[in-house]
Design an enzyme around this catalytic site. Structure first.
Site, short mmCIF file in Angstrom:
data_model
loop_
_atom_site.label_atom_id
_atom_site.label_comp_id
_atom_site.label_asym_id
_atom_site.label_seq_id
_atom_site.Cartn_x
_atom_site.Cartn_y
_atom_site.Cartn_z
N HIS A 98 0.83 -1.21 0.00
CA HIS A 98 0.00 0.00 0.00
C HIS A 98 0.86 1.26 0.00
O HIS A 98 2.02 1.26 0.46
CB HIS A 98 -0.92 0.01 1.22
N GLU A 110 -1.51 -6.90 7.37
CA GLU A 110 -0.20 -6.70 7.96
C GLU A 110 -0.04 -7.62 9.17
O GLU A 110 -1.05 -8.08 9.74
CB GLU A 110 -0.06 -5.22 8.38
#
EC number: 5.4.2.11
Length: 248
Positions: free
Chosen positions: A9, A87
């Protein structure tokens, strides 16, 4: 030869503030949105097209993917979201400033927490508001699947079922795949694909918003991998990621 494109990202608001983010659902910064736009431009310019996309259930990765697909006029392709691409969970470190944490515990300890393969950060308690069991998006997960903290080894273990059951079969069938995810979920995939040792994975840093291309054989073994974009810019971005856990 098959191609797989990975993209971490764009810069998030907590990346900008140098904070441990983990499963905290923060958005992209203005710079992160620009990085995603630039990633779309380079992918389109290089002639990439995708049939299917995979991302996490965290908005910084989802918005990066949306921006990339929008810029490539591919918003119509199927998008699969999975917590397995989240994550790694940083446990009790989530929300803390990395430089301040390094000043308190030492740079070596913070590097171990950030980059080692099998040493997790300090754990949360289940009554901590940062525990994902309080978040409705994870209500279908079992107690064993809900992390109180994670090391990279844990992230690899939760990611690989998605790879083996869903993503790898899509690539083998000829689908052109893009994965928009996070620094450590992508490190988990790179470790698996390239067979990176537990010692060497410590030094692997993935920059935000820069497409990473894998060229794979029919058995999905890597033939080559490279970033799209200016090599000097990629190098500088990787060095910036490595420096995040140092004292100011």
């Amino acid at each position: 030869m098959k191609k797989l494109v990975l993209i971490r990202h764009g810069e998030s608001t907590w990346n900008k503030e140098n904070r441990f983010t983990g499963w905290t659902d923060v958005d992209l910064s203005d710079e992160g949105r620009q990085q995603a736009t630039e990633a779309a431009e380079v992918l389109k310019r290089e002639g990439y097209v995708f049939d299917v996309a995979y991302t996490s259930v965290l908005k910084r990765a989802i918005r990066t993917l949306w921006t990339v697909l929008d810029g490539m006029d591919l918003m119509w392709i199927p998008v699969h979201r999975s917590w397995r691409l989240n994550e790694r969970h940083y446990g009790a470190l989530q929300g803390l400033n990395k430089a301040e944490t390094a000043a308190k515990f030492g740079e070596d300890q913070v590097k171990i927490w950030r980059r080692s393969y099998d040493i997790p950060p300090p754990v949360l308690t289940a009554d901590d508001p940062r525990f994902p069991g309080h978040d409705p998006r994870y209500q279908s997960l079992t107690k064993e699947e809900l992390p109180l903290t994670e090391c990279l080894k844990d992230t690899v273990a939760r990611f690989l079922p998605l790879w083996h059951d869903t993503i790898a079969p899509a690539i083998r069938s000829g689908q052109r795949v893009i994965i928009a995810a996070h620094g450590n979920s992508l490190r988990a995939l790179v470790k698996y694909l390239d067979g990176v040792s537990e010692a060497d994975i410590v030094e692997l840093n993935i920059p935000t918003g820069m497409p990473l291309v894998y060229e794979l054989d029919d058995d999905l073994k890597p033939l080559n991998r490279y970033y799209l974009g200016d090599p000097e810019k990629v190098k500088a971005a990787m060095e910036a990621v490595a420096a995040q856990g140092k004292k100011k």
